[in-house]
Design a protein around this motif. Structure first.
Motif, PDB file in Angstrom:
ATOM      1  N   TYR A   6      38.254  39.505  58.826  1.00  0.00           N
ATOM      2  CA  TYR A   6      37.859  39.936  57.485  1.00  0.00           C
ATOM      3  C   TYR A   6      36.640  40.862  57.505  1.00  0.00           C
ATOM      4  O   TYR A   6      36.434  41.638  56.585  1.00  0.00           O
ATOM      5  N   CYS A   7      35.828  40.777  58.547  1.00  0.00           N
ATOM      6  CA  CYS A   7      34.550  41.493  58.564  1.00  0.00           C
ATOM      7  C   CYS A   7      34.674  42.993  58.762  1.00  0.00           C
ATOM      8  O   CYS A   7      33.672  43.706  58.713  1.00  0.00           O
ATOM      9  N   TYR A  38      30.100  36.810  55.943  1.00  0.00           N
ATOM     10  CA  TYR A  38      31.039  37.457  55.026  1.00  0.00           C
ATOM     11  C   TYR A  38      32.444  36.864  55.224  1.00  0.00           C
ATOM     12  O   TYR A  38      33.130  36.521  54.259  1.00  0.00           O
ATOM     13  N   THR A  39      32.855  36.735  56.475  1.00  0.00           N
ATOM     14  CA  THR A  39      34.170  36.162  56.781  1.00  0.00           C
ATOM     15  C   THR A  39      34.269  34.737  56.253  1.00  0.00           C
ATOM     16  O   THR A  39      35.302  34.339  55.698  1.00  0.00           O
ATOM     17  N   TYR A  41      32.735  33.520  53.687  1.00  0.00           N
ATOM     18  CA  TYR A  41      32.938  33.605  52.233  1.00  0.00           C
ATOM     19  C   TYR A  41      34.405  33.901  51.927  1.00  0.00           C
ATOM     20  O   TYR A  41      34.984  33.319  51.007  1.00  0.00           O
ATOM     21  N   CYS A  42      35.022  34.805  52.692  1.00  0.00           N
ATOM     22  CA  CYS A  42      36.448  35.109  52.486  1.00  0.00           C
ATOM     23  C   CYS A  42      37.308  33.871  52.682  1.00  0.00           C
ATOM     24  O   CYS A  42      38.311  33.683  51.983  1.00  0.00           O
ATOM     25  N   GLN A  74      37.012  37.338  44.788  1.00  0.00           N
ATOM     26  CA  GLN A  74      37.957  37.662  45.855  1.00  0.00           C
ATOM     27  C   GLN A  74      37.349  38.810  46.655  1.00  0.00           C
ATOM     28  O   GLN A  74      37.244  39.931  46.180  1.00  0.00           O
ATOM     29  N   TRP A  75      36.918  38.516  47.859  1.00  0.00           N
ATOM     30  CA  TRP A  75      36.259  39.506  48.702  1.00  0.00           C
ATOM     31  C   TRP A  75      37.293  40.476  49.258  1.00  0.00           C
ATOM     32  O   TRP A  75      38.355  40.075  49.718  1.00  0.00           O
ATOM     33  N   THR A  77      36.350  43.941  51.082  1.00  0.00           N
ATOM     34  CA  THR A  77      36.008  44.692  52.281  1.00  0.00           C
ATOM     35  C   THR A  77      34.500  44.692  52.491  1.00  0.00           C
ATOM     36  O   THR A  77      33.730  44.590  51.535  1.00  0.00           O
ATOM     37  N   TYR A  97      34.296  43.375  46.073  1.00  0.00           N
ATOM     38  CA  TYR A  97      34.986  42.177  45.628  1.00  0.00           C
ATOM     39  C   TYR A  97      35.631  42.394  44.265  1.00  0.00           C
ATOM     40  O   TYR A  97      35.280  43.320  43.539  1.00  0.00           O
ATOM     41  N   CYS A 154      43.369  48.424  48.394  1.00  0.00           N
ATOM     42  CA  CYS A 154      42.699  47.194  47.959  1.00  0.00           C
ATOM     43  C   CYS A 154      43.107  46.724  46.567  1.00  0.00           C
ATOM     44  O   CYS A 154      43.035  45.515  46.297  1.00  0.00           O
ATOM     45  N   LYS A 157      45.474  43.952  46.626  1.00  0.00           N
ATOM     46  CA  LYS A 157      44.995  42.639  47.031  1.00  0.00           C
ATOM     47  C   LYS A 157      44.563  41.785  45.848  1.00  0.00           C
ATOM     48  O   LYS A 157      44.336  40.594  46.016  1.00  0.00           O
TER      49      LYS A 157
END
Length: 158
Positions: A6-7, A38-39, A41-42, A74-75, A77, A97, A154, A157
């Motif tokens: 995800y990072c 960050y990952t 959090y995803c 929703q994260w 990028t 997000y 994105c 997503k």
């Protein structure tokens, strides 16, 4: 999980943030810790996020408070901004997000990290003026830097 992390590193999760989040290895740098947070959090891994705070701010937080602050987010990028003016213990990034209702937002921060017990920890950060809602047209280039139109990248997503 063999897909990209995800990072945004373009590496597989198992070779990137996975070993940090599963506590197999410690983050070798502030940037690697920031990417793994960050990952997390995803993934909704608030245990890891709380554990990677420095002692002072961690004492005022809880897993429940972290979950509450991220609820509905929703994260999309992460973009790390290289800067020759930053200290080695700082990382500047933008995290894009969606909030409920498909509102696109950005968190642009310069984060400060400290070494505690031989491990990097997140201390605090300075938010930049461009944080908040982003006006992104469907036909504009995507915020993630893929080169595709936002509607073909994105936005799908959300």
């Amino acid at each position: 999980m063999s897909e990209n992390c995800y990072c945004g590193s373009q590496r597989a999760f198992v070779d990137c943030c996975g070993p940090l989040i599963s506590a197999q290895i410690a983050a070798p740098s502030p940037e690697s810790l920031m990417r793994s947070r960050y990952t997390a959090y995803c993934l909704g891994n608030y245990d890891y996020i709380l554990a990677t705070y420095a002692q002072a701010p961690r004492s005022a937080l809880s897993i429940a408070s972290l979950e509450d602050s991220a609820r509905g987010t929703q994260w999309l990028t992460l973009i790390v901004h290289p800067s020759p003016t930053l200290l080695p213990s700082q990382v500047e990034y933008s995290a894009y997000y969606f909030l409920p209702g498909k509102k696109l937002g950005v968190l642009h921060e310069t984060s400060n990290f400290v070494m505690e017990d031989n491990q990097w920890r997140y201390l605090d950060g300075e938010l930049h003026d461009d944080c908040g809602t982003v006006n992104q047209g469907r036909n504009d280039k995507c915020v993630c830097g893929s080169g595709k139109k936002f509607k073909q990248c994105c936005l799908n997503k959300a």
